[in-house]
Motif scaffolding. Structure first.
Motif, PDB file in Angstrom:
ATOM      1  N   SER A  17       0.825  -1.205   0.000  1.00 27.76           N
ATOM      2  CA  SER A  17       0.000   0.000   0.000  1.00 27.76           C
ATOM      3  C   SER A  17       0.861   1.258   0.000  1.00 27.76           C
ATOM      4  O   SER A  17       2.034   1.230   0.372  1.00 27.76           O
ATOM      5  CB  SER A  17      -0.908   0.011   1.234  1.00 27.76           C
ATOM      6  OG  SER A  17      -0.136   0.154   2.407  1.00 27.76           O
ATOM      7  N   VAL A  18       0.263   2.357  -0.408  1.00 25.41           N
ATOM      8  CA  VAL A  18       0.973   3.641  -0.395  1.00 25.41           C
ATOM      9  C   VAL A  18       1.384   3.993   1.025  1.00 25.41           C
ATOM     10  O   VAL A  18       2.495   4.471   1.272  1.00 25.41           O
ATOM     11  CB  VAL A  18       0.073   4.754  -0.989  1.00 25.41           C
ATOM     12  CG1 VAL A  18       0.741   6.117  -0.836  1.00 25.41           C
ATOM     13  CG2 VAL A  18      -0.230   4.467  -2.454  1.00 25.41           C
ATOM     14  N   GLU A  19       0.493   3.717   1.972  1.00 24.58           N
ATOM     15  CA  GLU A  19       0.778   4.024   3.367  1.00 24.58           C
ATOM     16  C   GLU A  19       1.987   3.215   3.863  1.00 24.58           C
ATOM     17  O   GLU A  19       2.844   3.736   4.578  1.00 24.58           O
ATOM     18  CB  GLU A  19      -0.447   3.715   4.241  1.00 24.58           C
ATOM     19  CG  GLU A  19      -1.632   4.628   4.007  1.00 24.58           C
ATOM     20  CD  GLU A  19      -2.407   4.283   2.730  1.00 24.58           C
ATOM     21  OE1 GLU A  19      -3.232   5.117   2.291  1.00 24.58           O
ATOM     22  OE2 GLU A  19      -2.177   3.183   2.165  1.00 24.58           O
ATOM     23  N   PHE A  20       2.042   1.941   3.470  1.00 23.73           N
ATOM     24  CA  PHE A  20       3.158   1.108   3.902  1.00 23.73           C
ATOM     25  C   PHE A  20       4.462   1.582   3.267  1.00 23.73           C
ATOM     26  O   PHE A  20       5.508   1.613   3.925  1.00 23.73           O
ATOM     27  CB  PHE A  20       2.903  -0.353   3.532  1.00 23.73           C
ATOM     28  CG  PHE A  20       3.987  -1.289   3.994  1.00 23.73           C
ATOM     29  CD1 PHE A  20       4.037  -1.713   5.312  1.00 23.73           C
ATOM     30  CD2 PHE A  20       4.960  -1.735   3.121  1.00 23.73           C
ATOM     31  CE1 PHE A  20       5.040  -2.560   5.754  1.00 23.73           C
ATOM     32  CE2 PHE A  20       5.972  -2.579   3.550  1.00 23.73           C
ATOM     33  CZ  PHE A  20       6.008  -3.001   4.874  1.00 23.73           C
ATOM     34  N   ILE A  24       7.737   2.680   5.380  1.00 24.71           N
ATOM     35  CA  ILE A  24       9.000   1.943   5.278  1.00 24.71           C
ATOM     36  C   ILE A  24      10.197   2.877   5.264  1.00 24.71           C
ATOM     37  O   ILE A  24      11.286   2.542   5.726  1.00 24.71           O
ATOM     38  CB  ILE A  24       8.992   1.049   4.017  1.00 24.71           C
ATOM     39  CG1 ILE A  24       9.993  -0.120   4.159  1.00 24.71           C
ATOM     40  CG2 ILE A  24       9.333   1.820   2.775  1.00 24.71           C
ATOM     41  CD1 ILE A  24       9.547  -1.175   5.111  1.00 24.71           C
ATOM     42  N   ALA A  25       9.996   4.085   4.748  1.00 23.11           N
ATOM     43  CA  ALA A  25      11.103   5.041   4.678  1.00 23.11           C
ATOM     44  C   ALA A  25      11.560   5.487   6.061  1.00 23.11           C
ATOM     45  O   ALA A  25      12.704   5.919   6.227  1.00 23.11           O
ATOM     46  CB  ALA A  25      10.688   6.253   3.844  1.00 23.11           C
ATOM     47  N   THR A  26      10.697   5.360   7.060  1.00 21.19           N
ATOM     48  CA  THR A  26      11.044   5.832   8.402  1.00 21.19           C
ATOM     49  C   THR A  26      11.994   4.902   9.142  1.00 21.19           C
ATOM     50  O   THR A  26      12.532   5.274  10.188  1.00 21.19           O
ATOM     51  CB  THR A  26       9.779   6.024   9.249  1.00 21.19           C
ATOM     52  OG1 THR A  26       9.152   4.746   9.477  1.00 21.19           O
ATOM     53  CG2 THR A  26       8.795   6.956   8.553  1.00 21.19           C
ATOM     54  N   PHE A 230       5.801 -11.639   4.552  1.00 22.28           N
ATOM     55  CA  PHE A 230       6.664 -11.333   5.677  1.00 22.28           C
ATOM     56  C   PHE A 230       5.999 -11.807   6.971  1.00 22.28           C
ATOM     57  O   PHE A 230       4.822 -12.157   7.002  1.00 22.28           O
ATOM     58  CB  PHE A 230       6.920  -9.823   5.720  1.00 22.28           C
ATOM     59  CG  PHE A 230       8.172  -9.426   4.989  1.00 22.28           C
ATOM     60  CD1 PHE A 230       8.578 -10.086   3.844  1.00 22.28           C
ATOM     61  CD2 PHE A 230       8.945  -8.378   5.445  1.00 22.28           C
ATOM     62  CE1 PHE A 230       9.732  -9.729   3.184  1.00 22.28           C
ATOM     63  CE2 PHE A 230      10.098  -8.005   4.781  1.00 22.28           C
ATOM     64  CZ  PHE A 230      10.488  -8.678   3.651  1.00 22.28           C
ATOM     65  N   PRO A 231       6.752 -11.834   8.073  1.00 15.18           N
ATOM     66  CA  PRO A 231       6.155 -12.212   9.363  1.00 15.18           C
ATOM     67  C   PRO A 231       4.968 -11.328   9.715  1.00 15.18           C
ATOM     68  O   PRO A 231       4.843 -10.205   9.208  1.00 15.18           O
ATOM     69  CB  PRO A 231       7.322 -12.006  10.341  1.00 15.18           C
ATOM     70  CG  PRO A 231       8.554 -12.167   9.518  1.00 15.18           C
ATOM     71  CD  PRO A 231       8.192 -11.579   8.176  1.00 15.18           C
ATOM     72  N   PRO A 232       4.075 -11.808  10.575  1.00 18.20           N
ATOM     73  CA  PRO A 232       2.879 -11.024  10.947  1.00 18.20           C
ATOM     74  C   PRO A 232       3.228  -9.640  11.429  1.00 18.20           C
ATOM     75  O   PRO A 232       4.219  -9.423  12.118  1.00 18.20           O
ATOM     76  CB  PRO A 232       2.271 -11.870  12.063  1.00 18.20           C
ATOM     77  CG  PRO A 232       2.758 -13.255  11.821  1.00 18.20           C
ATOM     78  CD  PRO A 232       4.137 -13.097  11.250  1.00 18.20           C
ATOM     79  N   GLY A 233       2.367  -8.678  11.047  1.00 14.17           N
ATOM     80  CA  GLY A 233       2.549  -7.306  11.505  1.00 14.17           C
ATOM     81  C   GLY A 233       3.394  -6.435  10.620  1.00 14.17           C
ATOM     82  O   GLY A 233       3.585  -5.262  10.901  1.00 14.17           O
ATOM     83  N   PHE A 234       3.889  -6.974   9.498  1.00 11.02           N
ATOM     84  CA  PHE A 234       4.753  -6.180   8.620  1.00 11.02           C
ATOM     85  C   PHE A 234       3.950  -5.260   7.721  1.00 11.02           C
ATOM     86  O   PHE A 234       4.520  -4.375   7.118  1.00 11.02           O
ATOM     87  CB  PHE A 234       5.630  -7.110   7.782  1.00 11.02           C
ATOM     88  CG  PHE A 234       6.919  -7.449   8.461  1.00 11.02           C
ATOM     89  CD1 PHE A 234       8.121  -7.154   7.865  1.00 11.02           C
ATOM     90  CD2 PHE A 234       6.923  -8.033   9.706  1.00 11.02           C
ATOM     91  CE1 PHE A 234       9.317  -7.463   8.490  1.00 11.02           C
ATOM     92  CE2 PHE A 234       8.099  -8.350  10.348  1.00 11.02           C
ATOM     93  CZ  PHE A 234       9.301  -8.060   9.733  1.00 11.02           C
ATOM     94  N   HIS A 235       2.690  -5.502   7.552  1.00  9.69           N
ATOM     95  CA  HIS A 235       1.890  -4.629   6.703  1.00  9.69           C
ATOM     96  C   HIS A 235       1.018  -3.758   7.587  1.00  9.69           C
ATOM     97  O   HIS A 235      -0.106  -3.812   7.594  1.00  9.69           O
ATOM     98  CB  HIS A 235       1.074  -5.428   5.716  1.00  9.69           C
ATOM     99  CG  HIS A 235       1.958  -6.139   4.720  1.00  9.69           C
ATOM    100  ND1 HIS A 235       2.496  -5.536   3.611  1.00  9.69           N
ATOM    101  CD2 HIS A 235       2.433  -7.415   4.717  1.00  9.69           C
ATOM    102  CE1 HIS A 235       3.239  -6.387   2.941  1.00  9.69           C
ATOM    103  NE2 HIS A 235       3.238  -7.534   3.584  1.00  9.69           N
TER     104      HIS A 235
END
Length: 235
Positions: A17-20, A24-26, A230-235
């Motif tokens: 997603s755009v939000e993700f 990720i940049a942070t 990816f592992p749970p919680g990555f999105h």
């Protein structure tokens, strides 16, 4: 992490997603941004932001520390690694896919390629293929020739990345890779490694290689685990 397992994580960048992508940049470090800011092409920059950010999140999951503070180093041949840590990793991207490989105690390399038309494929095969591979390539129809070339390429590239020192001048010295079920790979007299081939989509081919690093316990056969997320919680 299980020391007798090679884990592969596949990510389709178009599904993020755009939000993700903004989030990720942070997690990137100041050193990451220095590298990214040297790139002029926006798409190349975005891919590096995603790949480096996702790598940090994945390593954070295994190391149990914040992704931004993970210390990454680069060897003289450009391979990223974790200093003073047994966890080994490698990553690759092609088209819209990213693939990450992780192992503990084994040097690991991974490569994936989207099958696409090549300019002068016969010259590439002559340059990078063994005589046996070149002969087999000539027996194939053009579409099959393209796929076969990339099957050979990803296997040799994965080996080079696992070795971590490059393979200048030796890509044409392997043998036996013309068979899909080949499970070992090494140039004559070279570092022995294991090979496993995989796909992420119909028009992609991939390979992962791994070999024993000093101090590793190789008494138990390694299992290869492919994970589509990816592992749970990555999105």
């Amino acid at each position: 992490m299980d020391s007798q397992k090679i884990s592969l994580y596949r990510v389709k960048m178009d599904d993020l997603s755009v939000e993700f992508k903004e989030k990720i940049a942070t997690v990137l470090s100041q050193t990451d941004w220095v590298t990214i800011n040297h790139l002029s092409h926006p798409k190349t920059r975005q891919k590096l932001i995603l790949s480096r950010g996702l790598l940090r999140l994945l390593l954070s999951h295994y190391l149990r520390i914040k992704p931004k503070v993970i210390k990454l180093a680069i060897n003289p041949w450009g391979k990223l690694y974790l200093p003073n840590h047994a966890l080994q990793f490698n990553l690759t991207h092609s088209g819209c896919y990213l693939v990450f490989a992780l192992s503990e105690g084994y040097s690991v390399g991974v490569d994936v390629e989207q099958i696409r038309p090549l300019q002068c494929p016969h010259r590439l095969t002559q340059r990078y293929g063994t005589p046996t591979e070149q002969t087999h390539w000539q027996t194939l129809a053009p579409p099959a020739q393209q796929r076969y070339f990339f099957e050979l390429w990803v296997a040799k590239e994965a080996y080079a990345k696992a070795l971590g020192t490059g393979l200048t001048g030796t890509l044409g010295q392997f043998s036996g890779l013309e068979t899909w079920d080949r499970t070992e790979i090494a140039p004559p007299g070279g570092w022995p490694a294991q090979l496993w081939r995989f796909t992420v989509a119909d028009d992609y081919v991939g390979a992962v290689c791994w070999g024993i690093t000093p101090g590793a316990d190789a008494s138990t056969p390694v299992q290869t685990q492919s994970v589509d997320h990816f592992p749970p919680g990555f999105h």
